[in-house]
Design a protein around this motif. Structure first.
Motif, PDB file in Angstrom:
ATOM      1  N   MET A   1      -1.664  26.844  79.641  1.00 17.55           N
ATOM      2  CA  MET A   1      -2.491  25.825  78.998  1.00 17.55           C
ATOM      3  C   MET A   1      -3.704  25.431  79.830  1.00 17.55           C
ATOM      4  O   MET A   1      -4.703  24.973  79.306  1.00 17.55           O
ATOM      5  N   SER A   2      -3.635  25.615  81.134  1.00 19.02           N
ATOM      6  CA  SER A   2      -4.770  25.283  81.994  1.00 19.02           C
ATOM      7  C   SER A   2      -5.679  26.493  82.217  1.00 19.02           C
ATOM      8  O   SER A   2      -6.490  26.495  83.128  1.00 19.02           O
ATOM      9  N   ASN A   3      -5.505  27.533  81.386  1.00 18.23           N
ATOM     10  CA  ASN A   3      -6.338  28.734  81.384  1.00 18.23           C
ATOM     11  C   ASN A   3      -6.176  29.571  82.659  1.00 18.23           C
ATOM     12  O   ASN A   3      -7.108  30.242  83.080  1.00 18.23           O
ATOM     13  N   LYS A   4      -4.996  29.543  83.256  1.00 16.79           N
ATOM     14  CA  LYS A   4      -4.707  30.363  84.428  1.00 16.79           C
ATOM     15  C   LYS A   4      -3.966  31.616  83.981  1.00 16.79           C
ATOM     16  O   LYS A   4      -2.995  31.534  83.234  1.00 16.79           O
ATOM     17  N   ALA A   5      -4.431  32.754  84.462  1.00 17.86           N
ATOM     18  CA  ALA A   5      -3.799  34.032  84.118  1.00 17.86           C
ATOM     19  C   ALA A   5      -2.548  34.224  84.968  1.00 17.86           C
ATOM     20  O   ALA A   5      -2.539  33.916  86.158  1.00 17.86           O
ATOM     21  N   GLN A   6      -1.506  34.746  84.319  1.00 14.91           N
ATOM     22  CA  GLN A   6      -0.242  34.979  85.002  1.00 14.91           C
ATOM     23  C   GLN A   6       0.396  36.250  84.476  1.00 14.91           C
ATOM     24  O   GLN A   6       0.670  36.350  83.275  1.00 14.91           O
ATOM     25  N   PRO A   7       0.652  37.225  85.343  1.00 13.72           N
ATOM     26  CA  PRO A   7       1.431  38.376  84.889  1.00 13.72           C
ATOM     27  C   PRO A   7       2.911  37.994  84.843  1.00 13.72           C
ATOM     28  O   PRO A   7       3.422  37.350  85.761  1.00 13.72           O
ATOM     29  N   LEU A   8       3.564  38.360  83.763  1.00 13.82           N
ATOM     30  CA  LEU A   8       4.997  38.117  83.601  1.00 13.82           C
ATOM     31  C   LEU A   8       5.717  39.444  83.733  1.00 13.82           C
ATOM     32  O   LEU A   8       5.274  40.447  83.172  1.00 13.82           O
TER      33      LEU A   8
END
Length: 159
Positions: free
Chosen positions: A29-36
């Motif tokens: 929601m804070s526009n941070k990219a995260q690989p899962l």
């Protein structure tokens, strides 16, 4: 507590096991990219599908960045890329690119690894070309799967 669980459950069980990875990118929601990353391995007499990790990407979302994050996690857990038999992604260039994609960096560590394109992403691409009647059926199927998967008790029930 979570570190203890991670070390005992994930890392210890995986050190002597062959496994496959499923990796996808997400944005919070804070526009941070995260690989899962999710992992599938055999534990005794059952196949285990389990969440592996989610790490924040501080700069770009290039394949090399995703690989470096994954590789550092593997080193932390003392896992070997040689034990990874397959990697499944969404087919994006940062994931499947032959030169700078995640898959190309993983293949440098383990040339025998099998790379696949996620079947759900293929279905979404295929659905764009369906006739109206077939699309209605497909949409109903998606609604049923989503209904089951969003309710943990229903998702665990084996028929």
């Amino acid at each position: 507590m979570s570190t203890n669980i991670e070390e005992n459950v994930r890392c210890n069980k995986l050190q002597d096991a062959y496994f496959a990875l499923q990796v996808d990118g997400s944005t919070d929601m804070s526009n941070k990219a995260q690989p899962l990353a999710f992992i599938r391995f055999i534990d005794g007499d059952k196949i285990v599908n389990q969440y592996l990790c989610c790490k924040e990407m501080l700069t770009t979302t290039k394949g090399e960045d995703i690989f470096l994050i994954s590789n550092s996690y593997f080193e932390k857990c003392n896992l070997s890329w040689e034990s990874c038999v397959g990697i499944c992604t969404d087919g994006a260039p940062s994931m499947m690119g032959s030169i700078k994609g995640l898959a190309s960096f993983v293949k440098q560590k383990n040339p025998k690894i099998i790379t696949t394109h996620c079947f759900l992403h293929r279905e979404v691409l295929m659905a764009k070309t369906l006739s109206v009647k077939l699309k209605e059926v497909f949409d109903q199927d998606v609604q049923m799967v989503n209904f089951i998967k969003t309710r943990p008790v229903k998702a665990r029930i084996r028929i």
